[in-house]
Design a protein around this motif. Structure first.
Motif, PDB file in Angstrom:
ATOM      1  N   VAL A   1       0.833  -1.217   0.000  1.00  0.00           N
ATOM      2  CA  VAL A   1       0.000   0.000   0.000  1.00  0.00           C
ATOM      3  C   VAL A   1       0.866   1.266   0.000  1.00  0.00           C
ATOM      4  O   VAL A   1       0.686   2.177   0.814  1.00  0.00           O
ATOM      5  N   GLY A   2       1.818   1.295  -0.883  1.00  0.00           N
ATOM      6  CA  GLY A   2       2.618   2.496  -1.058  1.00  0.00           C
ATOM      7  C   GLY A   2       3.639   2.760   0.027  1.00  0.00           C
ATOM      8  O   GLY A   2       4.147   3.895   0.147  1.00  0.00           O
ATOM      9  N   LYS A   3       3.982   1.722   0.802  1.00  0.00           N
ATOM     10  CA  LYS A   3       4.988   1.888   1.856  1.00  0.00           C
ATOM     11  C   LYS A   3       5.921   0.679   1.855  1.00  0.00           C
ATOM     12  O   LYS A   3       5.531  -0.429   1.468  1.00  0.00           O
TER      13      LYS A   3
ATOM     14  N   GLY B   1       4.693   3.037  12.868  1.00  0.00           N
ATOM     15  CA  GLY B   1       4.629   1.728  13.522  1.00  0.00           C
ATOM     16  C   GLY B   1       5.167   1.779  14.931  1.00  0.00           C
ATOM     17  O   GLY B   1       5.658   2.805  15.413  1.00  0.00           O
ATOM     18  N   SER B   2       5.088   0.606  15.583  1.00  0.00           N
ATOM     19  CA  SER B   2       5.469   0.530  16.999  1.00  0.00           C
ATOM     20  C   SER B   2       6.725  -0.294  17.235  1.00  0.00           C
ATOM     21  O   SER B   2       7.095  -0.564  18.377  1.00  0.00           O
TER      22      SER B   2
ATOM     23  N   GLY C   1       4.581   6.989  19.128  1.00  0.00           N
ATOM     24  CA  GLY C   1       4.465   5.947  18.122  1.00  0.00           C
ATOM     25  C   GLY C   1       3.848   6.375  16.820  1.00  0.00           C
ATOM     26  O   GLY C   1       3.581   5.530  15.959  1.00  0.00           O
ATOM     27  N   SER C   2       3.583   7.677  16.634  1.00  0.00           N
ATOM     28  CA  SER C   2       2.993   8.136  15.377  1.00  0.00           C
ATOM     29  C   SER C   2       4.055   8.182  14.285  1.00  0.00           C
ATOM     30  O   SER C   2       5.253   8.040  14.549  1.00  0.00           O
TER      31      SER C   2
ATOM     32  N   ALA D   1      10.092  -6.221  15.042  1.00  0.00           N
ATOM     33  CA  ALA D   1      10.667  -5.505  13.905  1.00  0.00           C
ATOM     34  C   ALA D   1       9.701  -5.378  12.741  1.00  0.00           C
ATOM     35  O   ALA D   1       9.783  -4.426  11.962  1.00  0.00           O
ATOM     36  N   GLY D   2       8.779  -6.309  12.597  1.00  0.00           N
ATOM     37  CA  GLY D   2       7.888  -6.317  11.450  1.00  0.00           C
ATOM     38  C   GLY D   2       6.733  -5.358  11.530  1.00  0.00           C
ATOM     39  O   GLY D   2       5.899  -5.327  10.621  1.00  0.00           O
ATOM     40  N   SER D   3       6.616  -4.579  12.585  1.00  0.00           N
ATOM     41  CA  SER D   3       5.452  -3.688  12.739  1.00  0.00           C
ATOM     42  C   SER D   3       5.788  -2.236  12.375  1.00  0.00           C
ATOM     43  O   SER D   3       5.231  -1.306  12.966  1.00  0.00           O
ATOM     44  N   CYS D   4       6.698  -2.052  11.426  1.00  0.00           N
ATOM     45  CA  CYS D   4       7.127  -0.702  11.038  1.00  0.00           C
ATOM     46  C   CYS D   4       6.827  -0.451   9.565  1.00  0.00           C
ATOM     47  O   CYS D   4       6.704  -1.395   8.764  1.00  0.00           O
TER      48      CYS D   4
END
Length: 309
Positions: free
Chosen positions: A167-169, A199-200, A248-249, A295-298
């Motif tokens: 989605v563009g990221k 992400g967190s 976290g924004s 690590a995967g939540s960024c």
């Protein structure tokens, strides 16, 4: 002093210019003093009444000790030689010169202060201008196996982990067994890397990456609510500086590395530190980094890499 004019009349002389023939007929005692008379002196004329002397000005006039003929100033001193007036004029000139010097210094100081921020943001701490080398907004088809190439055809080079587009990221699809997860785009000794990071997880951007044991990184550390500027050298990690996290924004982060300095910026807030050149040798590459269990939540977007060449 008074000038004295007069003629000295000696015995045996006359004031007349008569010839010798007429002198012999005159009475010997009429014009001559008696033989052996004491020498006399004629009365000097009064020069104060003499117009000829007046035309000479002050020459020949007697001046009382301690008195000048020039006009006295308001303080009682004389300005005949102009010494007092000259002193005041000289003092005024020095004051004007000093004021001029202070004005020039003030203008120069203000100019230096205004130029300070511009030098800091364009020099990498070493007054070296950066030029755009690569950019990626990830506006392409989703791909969970590779990050692919940017709009200029520059290929992302994964070092660890599986990276993709969603989605563009940019995202970390699968984390590697060992940290850090890294993907690189530009090789350079000095420069800057910027990205919108969300992400967190513990993630961010990396510079001067040469191996898993040698790099400089700027990462969010959710456990402590900060962004951390870190240097890893010889397998040892050193925290150089921190800035508070924005809950976290998604924030705009910039890591700028020069030959002797490293600077972090988080939404325009800045922290800068000096680098030991021996412990941070030149070389390496710029890219993205993610570490830790989450690590995967960024996400990363609008990546911009500028370098000195």
């Amino acid at each position: 002093m008074r000038v004295r004019r007069g003629r000295r009349i000696r015995s045996g002389t006359t004031s007349s210019s008569s010839s010798s023939s007429s002198s012999s007929d005159a009475d010997p005692g009429a014009d001559h003093p008696p033989i052996g008379a004491i020498e006399t002196e004629a009365e000097p004329p009064d020069l104060d009444d003499d117009p000829e002397c007046d035309s000479l000005g002050d020459i020949g006039r007697e001046v009382e000790p301690g008195r000048t003929d020039g006009p006295a100033d308001a303080d009682g001193g004389s300005d005949v030689d102009g010494s007092d007036t000259g002193g005041r004029a000289s003092d005024g000139a020095w004051i004007q010169l000093a004021a001029g010097i202070l004005f020039v210094l003030a203008v120069a100081g203000s100019f230096s202060y205004l130029m300070r921020d511009e030098l800091a943001t364009t020099s990498g701490g070493d007054q070296t201008a950066f030029q755009a080398r690569a950019a990626d907004s990830f506006d392409r088809t989703n791909d969970l196996e590779t990050l692919g190439a940017n709009g200029q055809g520059q290929e992302w080079q994964p070092v660890r982990g599986t990276w993709g587009v969603d989605v563009g990221k940019a995202i970390l699809v699968e984390s590697a067994d060992n940290d850090p997860n890294v993907i690189l785009l530009v090789n350079a000794a000095v420069g800057s890397v910027a990205a919108d990071v969300g992400g967190s997880g513990q993630c961010g951007v990396v510079a001067r990456y040469t191996s898993e044991d040698d790099y400089i990184a700027l990462q969010r550390v959710p456990a402590f609510g900060v962004w951390s500027l870190e240097r890893r050298s010889g397998g040892e990690t050193e925290q150089l500086a921190t800035l508070l996290d924005a809950d976290g924004s998604t924030v705009r982060v910039v890591l700028e590395v020069g030959q002797r300095t490293a600077t972090m910026r988080i939404n325009a807030r800045e922290a800068s530190v000096a680098l030991d050149i021996e412990e941070a040798p030149l070389g390496g590459s710029f890219g993205l980094i993610s570490t830790g269990a989450n690590a995967g939540s960024c996400t990363w977007d609008d990546v911009q890499i500028d370098t000195s060449r």
